[in-house]
Design an enzyme around this catalytic site. Structure first.
Site, PDB file in Angstrom:
ATOM      1  N   ARG A   1       0.771   2.675  15.026  1.00 56.21           N
ATOM      2  CA  ARG A   1       1.126   2.093  15.883  1.00 56.21           C
ATOM      3  C   ARG A   1       1.986   3.297  15.991  1.00 56.21           C
ATOM      4  NH1 ARG A   1       4.465  -3.048  14.344  1.00 56.21           N
ATOM      5  NH2 ARG A   1       6.741  -2.730  14.903  1.00 56.21           N
TER       6      ARG A   1
ATOM      7  N   LYS B   1      13.129  -5.571   3.689  1.00 60.20           N
ATOM      8  CA  LYS B   1      13.233  -6.142   4.981  1.00 60.20           C
ATOM      9  C   LYS B   1      14.794  -6.339   4.873  1.00 60.20           C
ATOM     10  CE  LYS B   1       9.871  -7.819   7.419  1.00 60.20           C
ATOM     11  NZ  LYS B   1       8.915  -8.052   6.673  1.00 60.20           N
TER      12      LYS B   1
ATOM     13  N   ARG C   1       8.366   3.237   4.338  1.00 62.23           N
ATOM     14  CA  ARG C   1       9.796   2.026   3.979  1.00 62.23           C
ATOM     15  C   ARG C   1      10.671   2.381   2.880  1.00 62.23           C
ATOM     16  NH1 ARG C   1       8.776  -3.190   5.637  1.00 62.23           N
ATOM     17  NH2 ARG C   1      10.573  -3.466   4.855  1.00 62.23           N
TER      18      ARG C   1
ATOM     19  N   GLU D   1       1.029   4.105   1.344  1.00 69.26           N
ATOM     20  CA  GLU D   1       1.949   4.675   2.712  1.00 69.26           C
ATOM     21  C   GLU D   1       2.572   3.636   2.923  1.00 69.26           C
ATOM     22  OE1 GLU D   1      -1.678   3.938   1.796  1.00 69.26           O
ATOM     23  OE2 GLU D   1      -3.182   5.379   3.282  1.00 69.26           O
TER      24      GLU D   1
ATOM     25  N   CYS E   1      -3.513   0.628   6.882  1.00 65.09           N
ATOM     26  CA  CYS E   1      -2.679   1.170   7.136  1.00 65.09           C
ATOM     27  C   CYS E   1      -3.322   2.307   8.106  1.00 65.09           C
ATOM     28  CB  CYS E   1      -2.866   2.287   5.666  1.00 65.09           C
ATOM     29  SG  CYS E   1      -1.956   1.250   4.994  1.00 65.09           S
TER      30      CYS E   1
ATOM     31  N   LYS F   1      -1.428   0.634  10.784  1.00 67.34           N
ATOM     32  CA  LYS F   1       0.193   1.478  11.220  1.00 67.34           C
ATOM     33  C   LYS F   1       0.411   2.676  11.581  1.00 67.34           C
ATOM     34  CE  LYS F   1       1.798  -2.990   8.697  1.00 67.34           C
ATOM     35  NZ  LYS F   1       2.497  -3.643   7.219  1.00 67.34           N
TER      36      LYS F   1
ATOM     37  N   LYS G   1      16.758  -6.545  15.957  1.00 66.59           N
ATOM     38  CA  LYS G   1      15.340  -6.252  16.601  1.00 66.59           C
ATOM     39  C   LYS G   1      14.990  -6.358  17.913  1.00 66.59           C
ATOM     40  CE  LYS G   1      11.664  -5.995  13.469  1.00 66.59           C
ATOM     41  NZ  LYS G   1      10.744  -5.109  12.521  1.00 66.59           N
TER      42      LYS G   1
ATOM     43  N   HIS H   1       1.122  -1.324  -0.118  1.00 67.77           N
ATOM     44  CA  HIS H   1       0.251  -0.115   0.371  1.00 67.77           C
ATOM     45  C   HIS H   1       1.066   1.137  -0.015  1.00 67.77           C
ATOM     46  CE1 HIS H   1      -4.099  -1.498   1.804  1.00 67.77           C
ATOM     47  NE2 HIS H   1      -3.851  -2.256   0.329  1.00 67.77           N
TER      48      HIS H   1
END
Ligand SMILES: [Zn+2]
Length: 463
Positions: free
Chosen positions: A266, A396, A85, A80, A260, A263, A431, A78
């Site tokens: 968040r 990633k 990224r 957004e 979205c 996210k 992470k 998407h």
């Protein structure tokens, strides 16, 4: 210093100047656009320099059955998410510059060892050409047609007409009654002119049920996450529940990608920089504002979806705090969106469809443009799938490798504490080692989003 229209227009111009590759076919395909803008304030000149540092388009999301264990596919394309990224890629390069002693437009040394801060004159804002999918997209249609409640006074109506479709927080409150939502039904708190408050409870209940039957709801294709409340799917306002986490629709197969709206909510608590960059940052980076282009929009639904759901979260580690962005809408429309494409469409062109490609552009020195389809570089042949050639530069694994280059260039004495003396190997290891970020994420999950589905660990063990 800036207006929603100015931001929208910068984003549309930037998109128009990009090459054709990955763009929708005019009049037949549509797409969504999102961008991150860097604002650099110059107090002595009383100006703000506005720069697009990342731009993304895209409408698709891959199903869980095709997710990769190598971090080489984009799960969520998407616009957004692509824009976020791309911005991480940009920040990674800016941090690399700062750490390796070159000039950076974004970062300056922090006050703790190995930590960096965004320069005080720099801030970031987010633009999206449409209301984000998921919770922010759920709101009643045609609010001012509803009877028997009188919503807008004559004078207010004229004022709204004069302002066209542009809505600010204030006009939104004028236009809509304040609606308090509960699971499955709506309760009016207060109407604009206060008349409703005089009515008896009985009248109120009757008008509510009439209202629920008469009015329809803008819907989202995103489905509620498993193991929680579901949508009633009843007519009118009873179709959806509000305030819930939702998963994006995929092609056939269901996805593990949150909407979205979720996210963005968040990022308002954890920052948008992600876990890896947080090793180097004294504080997370938040969007100061979210600007939406001309489309179906409800300020209240945006506030609920992006801000209210996390507003009560406390006990966050030092540097983290709930950071509700300012929410604004522009009256300028993205000409490749669904509505505009429908207007231009002719029968000879075949069926209208969402564009399958996703464009990422970001302000980096090498290969700023990255066009993907189905999560991989667009146009790759089958025999290169699985090789670095097929990967998006914002996948990633690519972002992880950029991060490892950053670690490699960092002098041992300047290495962030969270990376010292640890045996870290995989993406997951790095992470997890971002302590405060993970603590903040745990608090956010416990207090606001207990049903958030995290990616299975086995998909994050690549290096
Ligand atoms: Zn979306």
């Amino acid at each position: 210093m800036w207006s929603a229209d100015e931001i929208a227009s910068l984003c549309y111009d930037h998109f128009n100047k990009l090459p054709k590759r990955g763009k929708p076919e005019e009049g037949r395909e549509w797409t969504l656009l999102a961008a991150v803008l860097q604002l650099t304030h110059s107090p002595e000149h009383k100006t703000v320099h506005k720069q697009i540092v990342s731009l993304g388009t895209g409408t698709k999301c891959i199903g869980k059955s095709v997710m990769s264990m190598n971090g080489d596919i984009l799960n969520d394309s998407h616009a957004e998410v692509i824009a976020r990224r791309g911005c991480v890629r940009y920040l990674m390069e800016q941090l690399y510059r700062a750490v390796s002693g070159q000039s950076s437009a974004v970062f300056q040394p922090g006050t703790e060892k190995g930590q960096w801060m965004v320069k005080p004159e720099v801030s970031f804002l987010f633009f999206t050409s449409q209301t984000p999918c998921g919770d922010a997209s759920i709101f009643p249609m045609n609010c001012n047609e509803v009877q028997p409640c009188k919503f807008v006074k004559e004078t207010q109506n004229k004022e709204l007409e004069r302002r066209g479709s542009k809505r600010t927080a204030d006009s939104d409150l004028e236009e809509h009654p304040r609606i308090k939502t509960r699971v499955g039904h709506f309760i009016f708190e207060k109407s604009v002119d206060g008349e409703e408050q005089k009515s008896t409870t009985e009248n109120k209940e009757r008008s509510q049920s009439e209202d629920i039957l008469k009015r329809d709801l803008h819907r989202t294709g995103a489905k509620c996450v498993p193991d929680g409340p579901t949508d009633p799917l009843q007519p009118g306002l009873l179709y959806h529940n509000t305030g819930l986490l939702r998963l994006k629709p995929g092609r056939g197969d269901s996805t593990l990608s949150l909407s979205c709206s979720d996210k963005l909510a968040r990022w308002g608590v954890l920052g948008f920089q992600g876990a890896l960059l947080s090793h180097y940052l004294q504080k997370p980076i938040y969007f100061s504002a979210v600007v939406v282009g001309k489309c179906s929009y409800s300020h209240q639904a945006m506030v609920r979806a992006l801000n209210t759901r996390c507003a009560h979260v406390t006990g966050l580690p030092s540097g983290f705090s709930t950071h509700p962005p300012k929410l604004l809408q522009s009256c300028l429309e993205f000409t490749c969106n669904h509505t505009h494409t429908e207007v231009q469409h002719t029968h000879a062109q075949g069926k209208i469809s969402p564009c399958g490609a996703a464009i990422s552009w970001c302000a980096v020195s090498q290969q700023p443009l990255d066009v993907t389809a189905n999560g991989y570089k667009q146009g790759v042949t089958k025999n290169v799938l699985g090789t670095p050639k097929a990967r998006s530069l914002i996948s990633k694994v690519e972002l992880f490798h950029s991060f490892l280059k950053l670690v490699a260039v960092t002098e041992q004495t300047q290495l962030p504490e969270s990376l010292c003396g640890k045996e870290l190997r995989t993406y997951w290891d790095y992470k997890q080692a971002a302590g405060p970020y993970q603590q903040a994420w745990t608090q956010l999950q416990l207090q606001a989003f207990p049903l958030w589905c995290r990616s299975p660990r086995e998909l994050l063990l690549f290096h």
